[in-house]
Design a protein around this motif. Structure first.
Motif, short mmCIF file in Angstrom:
data_model
loop_
_atom_site.label_atom_id
_atom_site.label_comp_id
_atom_site.label_asym_id
_atom_site.label_seq_id
_atom_site.Cartn_x
_atom_site.Cartn_y
_atom_site.Cartn_z
N ALA A 96 0.87 -1.18 0.00
CA ALA A 96 0.00 0.00 0.00
C ALA A 96 0.90 1.23 0.00
CB ALA A 96 -0.92 0.00 1.21
N VAL A 97 1.21 1.73 -1.19
CA VAL A 97 2.25 2.75 -1.38
C VAL A 97 1.61 4.13 -1.47
CG1 VAL A 97 4.21 3.47 -2.78
CG2 VAL A 97 3.60 1.03 -2.63
N ALA A 98 1.80 4.93 -0.42
CA ALA A 98 1.28 6.30 -0.42
C ALA A 98 2.38 7.32 -0.73
CB ALA A 98 0.65 6.63 0.92
N ARG A 99 3.64 6.96 -0.44
CA ARG A 99 4.79 7.80 -0.74
C ARG A 99 5.85 6.93 -1.40
NH1 ARG A 99 6.89 10.03 4.69
NH2 ARG A 99 8.44 10.94 3.28
N PRO A 100 6.75 7.51 -2.18
CA PRO A 100 7.75 6.70 -2.87
C PRO A 100 8.63 5.90 -1.92
CG PRO A 100 7.66 8.90 -3.81
CD PRO A 100 6.82 8.93 -2.57
N LEU A 101 8.87 4.64 -2.30
CA LEU A 101 9.83 3.80 -1.59
C LEU A 101 11.24 4.15 -2.02
CD1 LEU A 101 7.13 2.00 -1.65
CD2 LEU A 101 8.67 0.06 -1.41
N SER A 102 12.20 3.56 -1.33
CA SER A 102 13.60 3.72 -1.71
C SER A 102 13.88 3.08 -3.06
CB SER A 102 14.50 3.06 -0.65
OG SER A 102 14.20 1.68 -0.55
N ILE A 103 14.92 3.59 -3.74
CA ILE A 103 15.49 2.88 -4.88
C ILE A 103 16.29 1.73 -4.30
CG2 ILE A 103 17.06 3.02 -6.84
CD1 ILE A 103 16.40 6.00 -7.01
N THR A 147 -4.61 -1.36 -8.09
CA THR A 147 -5.05 -0.03 -8.52
C THR A 147 -4.02 0.46 -9.53
OG1 THR A 147 -3.75 1.17 -6.86
CG2 THR A 147 -5.95 0.40 -6.19
N GLU A 148 -4.20 1.66 -10.05
CA GLU A 148 -3.12 2.24 -10.84
C GLU A 148 -1.86 2.24 -9.99
OE1 GLU A 148 -3.21 3.33 -14.00
OE2 GLU A 148 -5.34 2.84 -14.27
N PHE A 149 -0.75 1.79 -10.58
CA PHE A 149 0.47 1.59 -9.81
C PHE A 149 1.65 2.17 -10.58
CE2 PHE A 149 3.97 -0.85 -7.90
CZ PHE A 149 3.62 -0.83 -6.55
N GLU A 150 2.42 3.04 -9.92
CA GLU A 150 3.57 3.68 -10.56
C GLU A 150 4.85 3.12 -9.97
OE1 GLU A 150 3.04 8.16 -11.90
OE2 GLU A 150 2.65 7.89 -9.76
N ALA A 151 5.84 2.94 -10.84
CA ALA A 151 7.12 2.40 -10.38
C ALA A 151 8.24 2.87 -11.29
CB ALA A 151 7.08 0.88 -10.36
N ARG A 247 3.83 2.81 -15.58
CA ARG A 247 2.51 2.88 -14.95
C ARG A 247 1.75 1.60 -15.30
NH1 ARG A 247 3.50 8.27 -16.58
NH2 ARG A 247 3.40 9.74 -14.83
N LEU A 248 1.35 0.88 -14.27
CA LEU A 248 0.60 -0.36 -14.45
C LEU A 248 -0.87 -0.11 -14.17
CD1 LEU A 248 2.93 -2.87 -12.53
CD2 LEU A 248 2.89 -2.42 -14.99
N ALA A 249 -1.73 -0.59 -15.07
CA ALA A 249 -3.17 -0.57 -14.82
C ALA A 249 -3.53 -1.79 -13.98
CB ALA A 249 -3.93 -0.59 -16.14
N GLY A 267 0.33 3.54 -5.30
CA GLY A 267 -0.65 2.54 -5.68
C GLY A 267 -0.66 1.34 -4.76
N VAL A 268 -1.54 0.39 -5.09
CA VAL A 268 -1.72 -0.83 -4.30
C VAL A 268 -1.46 -2.02 -5.22
CG1 VAL A 268 -3.30 -2.15 -2.83
CG2 VAL A 268 -3.47 0.36 -2.93
N ALA A 269 -0.72 -3.00 -4.72
CA ALA A 269 -0.35 -4.14 -5.56
C ALA A 269 -0.21 -5.39 -4.71
CB ALA A 269 0.95 -3.88 -6.31
N VAL A 270 -0.40 -6.54 -5.36
CA VAL A 270 -0.02 -7.83 -4.80
C VAL A 270 1.42 -8.08 -5.21
CG1 VAL A 270 -0.43 -10.32 -4.93
CG2 VAL A 270 -2.36 -8.75 -4.88
N GLU A 271 2.24 -8.55 -4.25
CA GLU A 271 3.65 -8.78 -4.53
C GLU A 271 4.05 -10.20 -4.13
OE1 GLU A 271 7.87 -6.48 -3.85
OE2 GLU A 271 6.66 -6.91 -2.07
N PRO A 272 4.10 -11.13 -5.08
CA PRO A 272 4.68 -12.44 -4.80
C PRO A 272 6.19 -12.38 -4.95
CG PRO A 272 3.81 -12.39 -7.02
CD PRO A 272 3.53 -11.04 -6.44
#
Length: 396
Positions: A96-103, A147-151, A247-249, A267-272
């Motif tokens: 659940a990403v509300a602010r950018p994570l680290s590189i 959701t829409e997901f930016e990376a 940008r992922l839909a 954005g929000v994502a499932v991460e395996p």
């Protein structure tokens, strides 16, 4: 019915831990779980048996790693134990990403084994903030957008970045653009920027932020301006300029192999992923940055991340991951009257509606573990679930 040590051989409900990081959303995971917000940013829901934050078997009290270790043959099956040892080899998360994570970048297995041993030999405790290697495993991972997901995923084309840098005023930025046009230039620029002295790095970053603020209509500079709101003096802004914005839909996915730099932005994502917590940070973080080890792990080439197209298979959508035996993710749309086989070992997570595995009912945000001995397990309900097993699964 029970295994040799009295473990049930049917699906069990899991209680799953939430990790709180500054970049997490204060509401998304709480809403997913149907509870009030905790008042803290909640970043990751962990579902699995990694000893750093294992799930707990509901009503049993044991962590899932201890549960699996109690009877690996029953919980994992012979093929998984032979290939990966007596441990659950995969981990499933909600981000659940509300602010950018680290590189960040993740190691290969060989790099993880060597790095773990080196830090042990140096006396760096596992809970030391300076520790880079928390275990001996690799951490290939995939994100599937809910959701829409930016990376930021991998390095961009050096020539395209060179054009931007050569249009700047600061000589270090202009010079980096020229270097990017030469053979091996990407590696030389990255190495220089990550090893600059603090004062010189601050000078270049300040110049970049000023340039970006004046030219924010340019997408690359607009990204720098946005990231600088959270990390105004961080040399990770320089690396971000070199990376590819994706940008992922919802439903779209990207796989991140070892050595590929990446940062999730929103954005929000499932991460395996493989069951590991080995994360080496390169920037956009107040946490420890091991620049020397990051430089050792990075793949200095454009791209690297792989867009994954789901494959329909008997009412499911499979997300195949190239050359990673630990992971086979499936998205399962459910409707009344349909059932889908889910033989173990497998994690099942419901992200919408309700479902059931055997006698285990799963509401939205809840998960179950299906042991290997539950070969006849089926998933039914009305909603959407994700399941995660290994690519060794021969029933597909």
């Amino acid at each position: 019915m029970a295994g040799q040590l009295g473990l049930p051989v049917v699906a069990v409900l899991l209680d799953n831990p939430v990790r709180s990081y500054a970049w997490g959303s204060p509401t998304v995971i709480a809403e997913l779980l149907g509870r009030p917000p905790s008042g803290q940013p909640e970043a990751e829901l962990w579902i699995g048996a990694h000893p750093g934050s294992p799930s707990t078997v509901a009503g049993d009290g044991r962590s899932l790693d201890r549960y699996v270790a109690g009877d690996p043959a029953a919980t994992l099956g012979a093929a998984v134990v032979e290939r990966f040892g007596p441990r659950l080899p995969f981990l499933l998360k909600i981000l659940a990403v509300a602010r950018p994570l680290s590189i960040q970048v993740h190691p290969t297995i060989d790099q993880a084994v060597a790095g773990f041993a080196a830090e042990d030999a140096a006396g760096v405790a596992l809970d030391d903030p300076r520790r880079s290697y928390r275990d001996r495993n690799h951490k290939p991972e995939m994100v599937v957008a809910l959701t829409e997901f930016e990376a930021l995923l991998g390095f961009d084309d050096p020539g395209a970045v060179a054009e931007v840098l050569e249009s700047c005023e600061h000589p270090d930025l202009v010079g980096a653009g020229a270097v990017l046009r030469t053979a091996g230039g990407l590696e030389r620029v990255v190495r220089r920027w990550l090893t600059l002295g603090d004062d010189q790095a601050a000078d270049v970053v300040t110049a970049l932020v000023a340039e970006a603020s004046a030219r924010r209509d340019d997408p690359r500079f607009g990204l720098v301006t946005r990231l600088a709101q959270d990390y105004p003096h961080d040399r990770g802004l320089l690396l971000a300029l070199l990376m590819r914005l994706v940008r992922l839909a919802p439903g779209e996915a990207a796989f991140v192999p070892a050595g590929v730099p990446h940062a999730y932005l929103s954005g929000v994502a499932v991460e395996p992923q493989a069951s590991s917590d080995n994360t080496l940070r390169a920037g956009l973080t107040p946490k420890h940055v091991d620049a020397a080890e990051v430089l050792n792990l990075l793949r200095y080439e454009p791209g690297g991340a792989v867009m994954v197209t789901p494959k329909p298979a008997g009412g499911e959508e499979l997300y195949p991951v190239p050359d990673v035996d630990e992971l086979l993710l499936s998205r399962v749309p459910l409707s009344e009257g349909t059932t889908v086989p889910v033989p173990g070992p497998r994690l099942v997570l419901v992200v919408d509606g309700t479902a059931a595995v055997g006698d285990v009912t799963l509401r939205r945000g809840h998960a179950a573990f299906v042991p290997a001995t539950d070969t006849d397990a089926t998933l039914r309900g009305d909603g959407v679930a994700f399941t995660l097993t290994t690519a060794l699964d021969t029933t597909r």
